[in-house]
Design a protein around this motif. Structure first.
Motif, PDB file in Angstrom:
ATOM      1  N   THR A  88       0.805  -1.221   0.000  1.00  0.00           N
ATOM      2  CA  THR A  88       0.000   0.000   0.000  1.00  0.00           C
ATOM      3  C   THR A  88       0.841   1.274   0.000  1.00  0.00           C
ATOM      4  OG1 THR A  88      -1.881   1.086   1.052  1.00  0.00           O
ATOM      5  CG2 THR A  88      -0.209   0.187   2.517  1.00  0.00           C
ATOM      6  N   LEU A  89       0.267   2.308  -0.553  1.00  0.00           N
ATOM      7  CA  LEU A  89       0.856   3.654  -0.547  1.00  0.00           C
ATOM      8  C   LEU A  89      -0.253   4.637  -0.208  1.00  0.00           C
ATOM      9  CD1 LEU A  89       2.923   3.468  -3.844  1.00  0.00           C
ATOM     10  CD2 LEU A  89       3.804   3.303  -1.511  1.00  0.00           C
ATOM     11  N   GLY A  90       0.094   5.747   0.384  1.00  0.00           N
ATOM     12  CA  GLY A  90      -0.894   6.778   0.652  1.00  0.00           C
ATOM     13  C   GLY A  90      -1.578   6.627   1.988  1.00  0.00           C
ATOM     14  N   PRO A  96      -1.812   6.139   7.706  1.00  0.00           N
ATOM     15  CA  PRO A  96      -0.794   6.279   6.666  1.00  0.00           C
ATOM     16  C   PRO A  96      -0.306   4.899   6.235  1.00  0.00           C
ATOM     17  CG  PRO A  96       0.128   6.844   8.790  1.00  0.00           C
ATOM     18  CD  PRO A  96      -1.338   6.592   9.012  1.00  0.00           C
ATOM     19  N   ALA A  97       0.311   4.840   5.081  1.00  0.00           N
ATOM     20  CA  ALA A  97       0.730   3.566   4.484  1.00  0.00           C
ATOM     21  C   ALA A  97       1.580   2.723   5.424  1.00  0.00           C
ATOM     22  CB  ALA A  97       1.475   3.827   3.184  1.00  0.00           C
ATOM     23  N   ALA A 102       1.993  -2.269   8.468  1.00  0.00           N
ATOM     24  CA  ALA A 102       2.217  -2.939   9.755  1.00  0.00           C
ATOM     25  C   ALA A 102       0.998  -3.773  10.156  1.00  0.00           C
ATOM     26  CB  ALA A 102       2.535  -1.918  10.831  1.00  0.00           C
ATOM     27  N   LEU A 103      -0.193  -3.299   9.824  1.00  0.00           N
ATOM     28  CA  LEU A 103      -1.432  -3.989  10.153  1.00  0.00           C
ATOM     29  C   LEU A 103      -1.657  -5.225   9.280  1.00  0.00           C
ATOM     30  CD1 LEU A 103      -4.198  -4.149  11.588  1.00  0.00           C
ATOM     31  CD2 LEU A 103      -5.044  -2.492   9.887  1.00  0.00           C
ATOM     32  N   TYR A 104      -1.169  -5.191   8.068  1.00  0.00           N
ATOM     33  CA  TYR A 104      -1.460  -6.245   7.101  1.00  0.00           C
ATOM     34  C   TYR A 104      -1.180  -7.664   7.618  1.00  0.00           C
ATOM     35  CZ  TYR A 104      -1.630  -9.009   2.882  1.00  0.00           C
ATOM     36  OH  TYR A 104      -1.923  -9.988   1.973  1.00  0.00           O
TER      37      TYR A 104
END
Length: 122
Positions: A88-90, A96-97, A102-104
């Motif tokens: 992810t970005l943005g 924030p990304a 970190a959550l993924y």
């Protein structure tokens, strides 16, 4: 007596668990909801992207400002985790990304566990 130290792993697990109810929602339904009701979408009226040049805000500050009262933060975050995940970005779902990345792993582990249990959560 010292205050309790924040536990980032617990915070990630709790945040991932908040998204569990969205697991059965199809991607198209999430995309439509986020596109229709997302606070950030108001910034893209008339096919014009907002001009962020010269803006000194960090992604964290931008997320806090734009997403503060967004009614579809969880749906936005769920959609981004599904579609981009660790790449992810943005800013997504008021994060924030770097926070989304970190959550993924916690989110992915919960989804894998649910799949292994036939969709049942313990």
């Amino acid at each position: 007596m010292t205050g309790a130290q924040p536990n980032p792993d617990h915070d990630l697990q709790a945040r991932a668990a908040e998204l569990d109810p969205l697991e059965p929602v199809p991607d198209d339904a999430l995309r439509e909801l986020v596109t229709r009701d997302g606070s950030c979408m108001a910034l893209y009226q008339h096919d014009q992207q907002p001009d962020w040049s010269g803006d000194e805000m960090t992604d964290r500050q931008l997320a806090a400002r734009i997403c503060a009262d967004c009614p579809v933060q969880r749906e936005c975050l769920e959609l981004e985790l599904r579609t981009s995940g660790a790449a992810t970005l943005g800013v997504w779902g008021a994060l924030p990304a770097e926070d989304v990345r970190a959550l993924y792993p916690a989110w992915r582990a919960r989804r894998d566990q649910a799949a292994d249990q036939g969709g049942e959560r313990s």
